[in-house]
Scaffold this motif. Structure first.
Motif, short mmCIF file in Angstrom:
data_model
loop_
_atom_site.label_atom_id
_atom_site.label_comp_id
_atom_site.label_asym_id
_atom_site.label_seq_id
_atom_site.Cartn_x
_atom_site.Cartn_y
_atom_site.Cartn_z
N LYS A 1 0.84 -1.21 0.00
CA LYS A 1 0.00 0.00 0.00
C LYS A 1 0.87 1.25 0.00
CE LYS A 1 -4.05 -2.02 2.29
NZ LYS A 1 -4.88 -2.03 3.53
N SER A 2 2.00 1.19 0.70
CA SER A 2 2.92 2.32 0.72
C SER A 2 3.48 2.59 -0.67
CB SER A 2 4.06 2.04 1.71
OG SER A 2 5.01 3.06 1.69
N LEU A 3 3.79 1.53 -1.41
CA LEU A 3 4.29 1.70 -2.77
C LEU A 3 3.22 2.34 -3.65
CD1 LEU A 3 6.26 -1.59 -3.55
CD2 LEU A 3 7.10 0.54 -2.58
N ALA A 4 1.96 1.90 -3.50
CA ALA A 4 0.87 2.49 -4.28
C ALA A 4 0.74 3.97 -3.98
CB ALA A 4 -0.44 1.76 -3.98
N ASN A 5 0.86 4.35 -2.71
CA ASN A 5 0.77 5.76 -2.33
C ASN A 5 1.90 6.57 -2.96
OD1 ASN A 5 -1.53 5.37 -0.77
ND2 ASN A 5 -0.36 5.02 1.12
N ASN B 1 1.04 7.34 -6.36
CA ASN B 1 -0.24 8.04 -6.48
C ASN B 1 -1.29 7.16 -7.15
OD1 ASN B 1 -1.85 10.31 -5.98
ND2 ASN B 1 -1.49 11.15 -8.03
N LEU B 2 -1.31 5.89 -6.75
CA LEU B 2 -2.27 4.94 -7.29
C LEU B 2 -3.21 4.47 -6.19
CD1 LEU B 2 0.18 2.68 -9.35
CD2 LEU B 2 -1.28 4.52 -10.23
N THR B 3 -4.46 4.19 -6.56
CA THR B 3 -5.42 3.66 -5.59
C THR B 3 -5.02 2.24 -5.20
OG1 THR B 3 -7.19 4.99 -6.57
CG2 THR B 3 -7.84 3.15 -5.15
N ASN B 4 -4.67 1.45 -6.20
CA ASN B 4 -4.21 0.08 -5.98
C ASN B 4 -2.93 -0.14 -6.78
OD1 ASN B 4 -6.57 -1.04 -4.46
ND2 ASN B 4 -7.64 -0.44 -6.34
N LEU B 5 -2.02 -0.92 -6.23
CA LEU B 5 -0.76 -1.16 -6.91
C LEU B 5 -0.97 -1.87 -8.25
CD1 LEU B 5 2.20 -0.54 -6.45
CD2 LEU B 5 2.46 -2.77 -5.35
N SER B 6 -2.05 -2.63 -8.35
CA SER B 6 -2.34 -3.34 -9.61
C SER B 6 -2.59 -2.36 -10.76
CB SER B 6 -3.55 -4.26 -9.43
OG SER B 6 -4.69 -3.52 -9.05
N LYS C 1 17.22 -5.91 6.89
CA LYS C 1 16.31 -4.76 6.88
C LYS C 1 15.38 -4.81 5.68
CE LYS C 1 16.23 0.31 6.79
NZ LYS C 1 17.04 1.55 6.83
N TYR C 2 15.89 -5.21 4.52
CA TYR C 2 15.09 -5.15 3.30
C TYR C 2 14.52 -6.50 2.88
CZ TYR C 2 16.56 -0.36 2.78
OH TYR C 2 16.75 0.98 2.99
N SER C 3 14.66 -7.50 3.71
CA SER C 3 14.24 -8.84 3.32
C SER C 3 12.74 -8.93 3.02
CB SER C 3 14.61 -9.85 4.42
OG SER C 3 13.94 -9.52 5.63
N ASN C 4 11.91 -8.15 3.72
CA ASN C 4 10.47 -8.23 3.49
C ASN C 4 9.90 -6.91 2.98
OD1 ASN C 4 10.58 -6.67 5.86
ND2 ASN C 4 8.56 -7.41 6.51
N ILE C 5 10.77 -6.07 2.41
CA ILE C 5 10.32 -4.79 1.86
C ILE C 5 10.36 -4.88 0.33
CG2 ILE C 5 10.78 -2.33 1.67
CD1 ILE C 5 12.04 -2.42 4.43
N PRO C 6 9.20 -4.88 -0.32
CA PRO C 6 9.20 -4.94 -1.78
C PRO C 6 9.76 -3.66 -2.38
CG PRO C 6 6.99 -4.52 -0.96
CD PRO C 6 7.84 -4.80 0.25
N CYS C 7 10.52 -3.78 -3.44
CA CYS C 7 11.09 -2.62 -4.12
C CYS C 7 10.03 -1.97 -5.01
CB CYS C 7 12.29 -3.06 -4.97
SG CYS C 7 13.04 -1.73 -5.92
N ILE C 8 10.09 -0.67 -5.15
CA ILE C 8 9.12 0.04 -5.98
C ILE C 8 9.38 -0.14 -7.47
CG2 ILE C 8 10.40 2.24 -6.10
CD1 ILE C 8 7.64 3.63 -5.65
N SER C 9 10.60 -0.47 -7.85
CA SER C 9 10.98 -0.48 -9.26
C SER C 9 10.13 -1.41 -10.14
CB SER C 9 12.46 -0.84 -9.40
OG SER C 9 12.86 -0.79 -10.74
N PRO C 10 9.80 -2.65 -9.72
CA PRO C 10 9.03 -3.52 -10.62
C PRO C 10 7.64 -3.00 -10.96
CG PRO C 10 10.09 -4.81 -8.89
CD PRO C 10 10.25 -3.37 -8.51
N TRP C 11 7.12 -2.08 -10.15
CA TRP C 11 5.80 -1.50 -10.41
C TRP C 11 5.86 -0.09 -10.99
CZ3 TRP C 11 6.71 -4.59 -6.11
CH2 TRP C 11 5.89 -5.72 -5.98
N SER C 12 7.05 0.46 -11.09
CA SER C 12 7.14 1.87 -11.47
C SER C 12 7.99 2.15 -12.70
CB SER C 12 7.69 2.70 -10.30
OG SER C 12 9.04 2.33 -10.02
#
Length: 313
Positions: free
Chosen positions: A9-13, A16-21, A230-241
């Motif tokens: 949800k943080s990546l979607a924000n 500026n997207l309602t849903n990451l999809s 630290k980043y093991s469970n944090i998805p990167c924004i790049s694949p969606w952006s």
């Protein structure tokens, strides 16, 4: 530790997207490598270690990519005309900027070591419609700078940047200027002097910032245990952006994937939309959204697109 749904949800924000999809519509960001060559040998950059890979993007390919972007100009946030190399080696860079601006792209930018930024080139860039330019200056003193950026002359780079600032100020407030330092052992003790010097030279809309040296997908150096955890469970924004095109049209995993280790498509034979929604891209997103990013060696401990890791002064 935040759960994966909160992170998504943080990546979607951030996008500026309602849903990451909704990101499947089209990439928000592009990095287009029009030239894969450089006139420097920087300690924290791997490009010069593979001179056999040097090349330039053919006009036909750039025209295809930019034409496909034109129908999505209101959706696209930014197009960066640099990736692995020095973009000012591209003699047609100004024409490419003008093409993108004529297609309605809101923000066109690139990063440069500024060594080739003479007065003529500066004026051409300022008048091209360029929105943002990023100067990489990794030292406050000549000794430090030249120990990091082999092959460049400190005084030349600084004067080129100061001249560009003066010329830009005479013409207005575009492009926005960003002065950037990659923090490392050699220059860390100069950070305050460097910061204060460049803050005194820029205008209100400009930015001075720094960031720790990245690992280049654990190929230049290995990430430490702290970063891995630290980043093991944090998805990167790049694949969606972000979609990256190398000079030959290959689409790697991301901007860090310089060799590339992944080939998610070829823009010579496929459209941006086809590659962006391909099974290969979807598999990367699935891995990142399932707490499994460490299954991808390039992604282990990588923080290059983490906003919190960047210092803006």
């Amino acid at each position: 530790m935040k759960d994966i749904e909160t992170e998504l949800k943080s990546l979607a924000n951030r996008l500026n997207l309602t849903n990451l999809s909704d990101s499947s519509f089209f990439p928000k960001y592009f990095e287009i490598e029009t030239v894969h060559a450089c006139n420097a040998k920087c300690k924290m950059c791997p490009i010069w270690k593979h001179p056999e890979d040097y090349g330039r993007m053919e006009k036909k390919l750039f025209d295809k990519i930019s034409s496909e972007m034109s129908g999505y100009s209101s959706w696209i946030n930014s197009v960066c005309l640099s990736r692995n190399g020095e973009p000012l080696l591209d003699k047609n860079l100004v024409d490419k900027i003008k093409t993108l601006k004529n297609y309605g792209i809101k923000d066109v930018t690139f990063s440069t070591n500024a060594s080739l930024l003479n007065k003529k080139k500066s004026l051409e860039l300022i008048e091209s419609g360029l929105d943002d330019i990023r100067f990489s200056i990794d030292g406050y003193t000549k000794e430090t700078f030249e120990s990091i950026r082999y092959g460049l002359d400190f005084e030349n780079v600084v004067e080129n940047c100061l001249q560009f600032i003066r010329l830009r100020n005479e013409k207005g407030n575009k492009p926005r200027i960003r002065i950037r330092m990659v923090l490392q052992d050699e220059n860390r003790n100069e950070e305050t002097q460097w910061k204060n010097f460049w803050l005194s030279k820029i205008s209100e809309q400009d930015i001075v910032c720094s960031k720790e040296m990245n690992t280049w997908g654990n190929k230049l150096k290995k990430c430490d245990t702290e970063m891995l955890e630290k980043y093991s469970n944090i998805p990167c924004i790049s694949p969606w952006s972000t979609l990256v095109s190398l000079y030959d049209g290959k689409v790697p995993l991301c901007g860090v994937d310089y060799e590339p280790s992944f080939n998610l498509g070829d823009l010579n034979s496929s459209t941006i939309k086809e590659i962006w929604n391909s099974e290969a891209y979807e598999e990367i997103r699935k891995i990142h959204s399932s707490n499994k990013r460490n299954d991808i060696p390039l992604c282990r401990g990588c923080n290059i697109w983490d906003l919190e890791e960047k210092k803006i002064y």
